[in-house]
Design a protein around this motif. Structure first.
Motif, PDB file in Angstrom:
ATOM      1  N   UNK A  93       0.354  -1.643   0.320  1.00  0.00           N
ATOM      2  CA  UNK A  93       0.236   0.372   0.081  1.00  0.00           C
ATOM      3  C   UNK A  93       1.203   1.172   0.103  1.00  0.00           C
ATOM      4  N   UNK A  94       0.431   1.727  -0.636  1.00  0.00           N
ATOM      5  CA  UNK A  94       1.040   3.170  -0.455  1.00  0.00           C
ATOM      6  C   UNK A  94      -0.003   4.867   0.095  1.00  0.00           C
ATOM      7  N   UNK A  95       0.300   6.155   0.529  1.00  0.00           N
ATOM      8  CA  UNK A  95      -0.476   6.855   0.203  1.00  0.00           C
ATOM      9  C   UNK A  95      -0.768   6.534   2.138  1.00  0.00           C
ATOM     10  N   UNK A  96      -1.948   7.268   1.854  1.00  0.00           N
ATOM     11  CA  UNK A  96      -3.126   7.547   3.357  1.00  0.00           C
ATOM     12  C   UNK A  96      -3.395   6.026   3.993  1.00  0.00           C
ATOM     13  N   UNK A  97      -3.186   5.398   3.051  1.00  0.00           N
ATOM     14  CA  UNK A  97      -3.747   3.818   3.222  1.00  0.00           C
ATOM     15  C   UNK A  97      -2.485   3.485   4.137  1.00  0.00           C
ATOM     16  N   UNK A  98      -1.651   3.037   3.209  1.00  0.00           N
ATOM     17  CA  UNK A  98      -0.314   3.622   4.110  1.00  0.00           C
ATOM     18  C   UNK A  98       0.159   3.616   5.411  1.00  0.00           C
ATOM     19  N   UNK A  99       0.119   4.954   5.452  1.00  0.00           N
ATOM     20  CA  UNK A  99       0.402   5.964   6.501  1.00  0.00           C
ATOM     21  C   UNK A  99      -0.550   5.094   7.712  1.00  0.00           C
ATOM     22  N   UNK A 100      -1.612   4.595   7.681  1.00  0.00           N
ATOM     23  CA  UNK A 100      -2.901   4.016   8.774  1.00  0.00           C
ATOM     24  C   UNK A 100      -2.311   2.874   8.935  1.00  0.00           C
ATOM     25  N   UNK A 101      -1.955   1.857   8.646  1.00  0.00           N
ATOM     26  CA  UNK A 101      -1.927   0.460   8.683  1.00  0.00           C
ATOM     27  C   UNK A 101      -0.383   1.300   9.491  1.00  0.00           C
ATOM     28  N   UNK A 102       0.841   2.046   8.654  1.00  0.00           N
ATOM     29  CA  UNK A 102       2.304   1.696   9.747  1.00  0.00           C
ATOM     30  C   UNK A 102       1.479   2.272  10.898  1.00  0.00           C
ATOM     31  N   UNK A 354       8.707   3.423   2.706  1.00  0.00           N
ATOM     32  CA  UNK A 354       8.511   2.037   2.836  1.00  0.00           C
ATOM     33  C   UNK A 354       9.992   1.507   4.114  1.00  0.00           C
ATOM     34  N   UNK A 355      11.371   2.323   4.473  1.00  0.00           N
ATOM     35  CA  UNK A 355      11.684   1.512   5.142  1.00  0.00           C
ATOM     36  C   UNK A 355      11.187   0.699   6.244  1.00  0.00           C
ATOM     37  N   UNK A 356      11.697  -0.152   6.570  1.00  0.00           N
ATOM     38  CA  UNK A 356      11.275  -1.251   7.693  1.00  0.00           C
ATOM     39  C   UNK A 356      11.350  -0.311   9.046  1.00  0.00           C
ATOM     40  N   UNK A 357      10.313  -0.254   9.667  1.00  0.00           N
ATOM     41  CA  UNK A 357       9.273  -0.555  11.159  1.00  0.00           C
ATOM     42  C   UNK A 357      11.098  -1.027  11.739  1.00  0.00           C
ATOM     43  N   UNK A 358      11.352  -2.351  11.902  1.00  0.00           N
ATOM     44  CA  UNK A 358      11.520  -3.240  12.750  1.00  0.00           C
ATOM     45  C   UNK A 358      13.534  -2.884  13.005  1.00  0.00           C
ATOM     46  N   UNK A 359      14.203  -1.738  12.221  1.00  0.00           N
ATOM     47  CA  UNK A 359      14.699  -2.278  11.783  1.00  0.00           C
ATOM     48  C   UNK A 359      15.555  -2.465  12.850  1.00  0.00           C
TER      49      UNK A 359
END
Length: 405
Positions: A93-102, A354-359
């Motif tokens: 996903x990209x954009x607003x939907x990606x930001x919401x999930x992230x 999309x940089x990995x959150x778990x780094x």
């Protein structure tokens, strides 16, 4: 590991690398020769980006995307458990939907949370290292690389220790999703893992709804209850994806680190005598032998890059291992050396939105594990034959017999 480079096959003398050939690897002299010749190579699966600057730039290029549906179709998957998990995955996903999930999971990976986990990680790593020291030899993946990230992930999600055994089989096989092109039993293993994980996560979510705890799973269930835009399927997908990312990639990175140190025992002894080098050692093992040696993208539109026309839907693979040994970006790039500060960012965690959150969590686990081992055990040596996972996808040894000293 032999690699085929046929500089005469594609037009214009562009190198050709047969990534599907048995024994292919991205850390070979042949790949280095192709990198010296051009920033990209042709392959049976599409364009391979070999140099650091181009790979780093293309990972941030908005004209490229993940296109999970296209990736599934390219590998012959048009429905079923793999398709239904992978296509709506957060990275697709990209954009607003990606930001919401992230945003739903980002609070679990803040510096404060990771710092709070480090005493737990340290205690687990030291306990596992002590067991290895009492024996002097081991099957490293089963005895250390599996249980450490599994314990950390379970601590975050609230998975009971009694369930670790069955859980780790699922989390190990799900990472093969990026190796579907290699055929064999890969599809069946990934499907079986997803069916098992989905059922287990659903049951765990139901328990957290009736009896919340202070773990991440309880927080996600509460968020889904309070926000009508968040579906149960989305929460399950996020959890399964985190399980895969937190366990499979880290266990392979731990095993890859031991392979690297087995080939450079003087570096291991240096770390044992200077544990303050742990952070640099983590960066170096991730640079040298990353558990994510490739990252794919699709062209979302027709465009031109450095004079090369790239039609829409072109499949590009960023060759992380090769790029992170690029002498244009790294001093003494061909040397494995934990004393050299590496300033260029690692590529295996992606870039941009999309940089990995778990780094930070992955680095924390290795930063606790490596000195716990190196200060307690002499240099590792490979103690028998072992095989590797495919070079495209999550990569590392399938098993790793080691002896110490």
């Amino acid at each position: 590991m032999p690699t085929t480079v046929d500089c005469g096959s594609p037009p214009g003398g562009v190198p050709f690398l047969d990534v599907a050939a048995p024994g292919f690897g991205f850390g070979t002299p042949e790949v280095a020769e192709a990198q010296a010749e051009n920033w990209y190579a042709e392959s049976p699966v599409g364009l391979l980006v070999l140099r650091y600057a181009e790979a780093h730039a293309l990972l941030r290029d908005q004209r490229l995307d993940h296109n999970g549906k296209r990736f599934m179709e390219m590998n012959g998957v048009t429905g079923g458990p793999i398709h239904d998990w992978f296509v709506p995955m957060i990275m697709n996903h990209d954009g607003a939907h990606h930001r919401r999930l992230r945003g739903l999971v980002s609070k679990a990976f803040t510096p404060k949370v990771i710092a709070g986990l480090r005493p737990f990680i340290r205690a687990e790593a030291r306990q596992l290292a002590e067991r290895l020291a009492s024996r002097g030899e081991c099957e490293f993946i089963e005895d250390f690389a599996n249980p450490l990230p599994l314990a950390v992930m379970s601590e975050m999600l609230g998975v009971p220790p009694a369930d670790h055994g069955v859980f780790h089989t699922w989390t190990s096989d799900i990472g093969l999703v990026f190796s579907l092109a290699h055929g064999g039993d890969v599809v069946a293993r990934v499907e079986s893992a997803l069916v098992g994980l989905n059922g287990y996560i659903d049951a765990l979510m139901a328990r957290r709804r009736s009896a919340p705890d202070g773990d991440l799973l309880s927080a996600l269930v509460a968020a889904q209850r309070d926000d009508p835009l968040i579906s149960t399927d989305e929460v399950r997908n996020l959890i399964v994806t985190m399980v895969f990312a937190a366990h499979d990639t880290t266990r392979h990175q731990l095993a890859n680190a031991m392979v690297a140190f087995a080939g450079h025992p003087e570096q291991w002894r240096l770390l044992g005598s200077r544990p303050e080098l742990a952070d640099q050692a983590v960066t170096e093992v991730m640079r040298w032998l990353p558990s994510s040696p490739t990252i794919y993208r699709f062209a979302a539109e027709d465009f031109e890059y450095q004079g090369l026309p790239i039609p829409k839907d072109t499949f590009l693979t960023m060759c992380v291992t090769a790029a992170q040994r690029d002498p244009r970006a790294f001093r003494d790039a061909a040397a494995f050396d934990i004393t050299i500060p590496r300033e260029a960012p690692l590529l295996q965690f992606g870039a941009g939105p999309h940089h990995c959150l778990g780094v930070a969590l992955a680095k924390a686990e290795l930063a606790e594990a490596l000195p716990a081992l190196a200060t307690r055990l002499d240099a590792p040596a490979v103690d028998g034959p072992f095989t590797w996972r495919p070079p495209i996808g999550i990569h590392g040894p399938n098993t790793l017999p080691l002896r110490f000293g």
